[in-house]
Design a protein around this motif. Structure first.
Motif, PDB file in Angstrom:
ATOM      1  N   SER A  82       2.313  16.890   1.215  1.00 35.40           N
ATOM      2  CA  SER A  82       3.612  16.220   0.609  1.00 35.40           C
ATOM      3  C   SER A  82       3.450  15.046   0.084  1.00 35.40           C
ATOM      4  O   SER A  82       1.916  14.473  -0.780  1.00 35.40           O
ATOM      5  CB  SER A  82       3.969  15.524   2.299  1.00 35.40           C
ATOM      6  OG  SER A  82       2.913  14.381   2.742  1.00 35.40           O
ATOM      7  N   LEU A 119      -5.762   6.349   3.266  1.00 37.55           N
ATOM      8  CA  LEU A 119      -5.379   4.969   3.939  1.00 37.55           C
ATOM      9  C   LEU A 119      -6.215   5.866   5.527  1.00 37.55           C
ATOM     10  O   LEU A 119      -6.603   4.484   5.803  1.00 37.55           O
ATOM     11  CB  LEU A 119      -3.517   4.650   4.502  1.00 37.55           C
ATOM     12  CG  LEU A 119      -3.465   4.257   2.573  1.00 37.55           C
ATOM     13  CD1 LEU A 119      -1.646   3.828   2.829  1.00 37.55           C
ATOM     14  CD2 LEU A 119      -4.217   2.631   2.478  1.00 37.55           C
ATOM     15  N   ALA A 120      -5.307   6.569   6.157  1.00 34.86           N
ATOM     16  CA  ALA A 120      -6.212   7.217   7.037  1.00 34.86           C
ATOM     17  C   ALA A 120      -7.308   7.224   7.115  1.00 34.86           C
ATOM     18  O   ALA A 120      -7.723   6.766   8.759  1.00 34.86           O
ATOM     19  CB  ALA A 120      -5.444   8.078   7.399  1.00 34.86           C
ATOM     20  N   ASN A 175       2.718  11.776  -2.147  1.00 37.11           N
ATOM     21  CA  ASN A 175       1.156  10.933  -1.635  1.00 37.11           C
ATOM     22  C   ASN A 175       0.279  10.860  -0.883  1.00 37.11           C
ATOM     23  O   ASN A 175      -0.045  10.081  -0.186  1.00 37.11           O
ATOM     24  CB  ASN A 175       2.488   9.186  -1.569  1.00 37.11           C
ATOM     25  CG  ASN A 175       2.781   8.951  -2.574  1.00 37.11           C
ATOM     26  OD1 ASN A 175       2.843   9.059  -3.171  1.00 37.11           O
ATOM     27  ND2 ASN A 175       4.685   8.842  -1.900  1.00 37.11           N
ATOM     28  N   GLU A 176       0.114  12.720  -0.538  1.00 37.81           N
ATOM     29  CA  GLU A 176      -1.056  13.420   0.354  1.00 37.81           C
ATOM     30  C   GLU A 176      -1.909  12.174   0.646  1.00 37.81           C
ATOM     31  O   GLU A 176      -2.659  11.990   1.531  1.00 37.81           O
ATOM     32  CB  GLU A 176      -1.157  14.174   0.709  1.00 37.81           C
ATOM     33  CG  GLU A 176      -1.654  15.114  -0.703  1.00 37.81           C
ATOM     34  CD  GLU A 176      -1.818  16.699  -0.416  1.00 37.81           C
ATOM     35  OE1 GLU A 176      -1.541  17.220   1.360  1.00 37.81           O
ATOM     36  OE2 GLU A 176      -2.081  17.654  -1.175  1.00 37.81           O
ATOM     37  N   THR A 202      -3.019   9.345  -0.885  1.00 38.32           N
ATOM     38  CA  THR A 202      -3.166   8.193  -0.419  1.00 38.32           C
ATOM     39  C   THR A 202      -2.851   8.402   0.553  1.00 38.32           C
ATOM     40  O   THR A 202      -3.421   7.134   0.695  1.00 38.32           O
ATOM     41  CB  THR A 202      -2.056   7.570  -0.990  1.00 38.32           C
ATOM     42  OG1 THR A 202      -2.349   7.715  -2.712  1.00 38.32           O
ATOM     43  CG2 THR A 202      -2.235   5.597  -1.028  1.00 38.32           C
ATOM     44  N   LYS A 203      -2.136   9.130   1.392  1.00 38.12           N
ATOM     45  CA  LYS A 203      -1.827   8.341   2.616  1.00 38.12           C
ATOM     46  C   LYS A 203      -3.546   8.790   2.869  1.00 38.12           C
ATOM     47  O   LYS A 203      -3.598   8.454   4.448  1.00 38.12           O
ATOM     48  CB  LYS A 203      -0.721   9.471   3.184  1.00 38.12           C
ATOM     49  CG  LYS A 203       0.669   9.275   2.827  1.00 38.12           C
ATOM     50  CD  LYS A 203       1.564  11.515   3.092  1.00 38.12           C
ATOM     51  CE  LYS A 203       2.218   9.936   2.814  1.00 38.12           C
ATOM     52  NZ  LYS A 203       3.623  11.187   3.563  1.00 38.12           N
TER      53      LYS A 203
END
Length: 125
Positions: free
Chosen positions: A105, A114-115, A107-108, A110-111
């Motif tokens: 997806s 963050l995770a 911004n994967e 960045t996600k």
């Protein structure tokens, strides 16, 4: 374990406030420079409760006995900033790219980063 705190017994408190500044004296000691603020609460039938908010930098009126509690700071910003200062960018890139929750997806990455940071902050590797 029953550990004694400031709130167990009333202390002599004097607060002198004039607009933006206040002098807070606790048991004869001026605490003003060590405080970021305070809250004074008084309920009928109970002694007043003075909550002190320590200042991270050591840079109204009431006169009487009060229970005193020292509040913990609730601003997570400094702790988060300190945590992020110790993050190795290369290790973060590698860990994020190796995650099994990458989904293609927008911004994967960045996600995933963050995770990964959340996992590290919560002690998971």
């Amino acid at each position: 374990m029953n550990e004694q705190t400031f709130a167990d017994e009333p202390h002599t408190v004097r607060i002198t406030a004039d607009g933006h500044t206040a002098t807070v004296v606790l048991d004869g000691a001026d605490m003003s420079r060590a405080l970021a603020g305070y809250t004074l609460e008084h309920r009928v039938g109970q002694p007043p409760l003075l909550v002190l908010y320590p200042s991270p930098r050591h840079s109204a009126a009431f006169d009487g006995l009060a229970h005193v509690a020292v509040a913990e700071t609730t601003d997570p910003g400094p702790a988060v900033a300190e945590f992020l200062r110790h993050i190795n960018p290369t290790a973060l890139d590698q860990a994020a790219l190796q995650r099994n929750d990458l989904d293609g997806s927008p911004n994967e990455l960045t996600k995933a980063m963050l995770a990964q940071l959340i996992d590290w902050a919560e002690g998971r590797t």
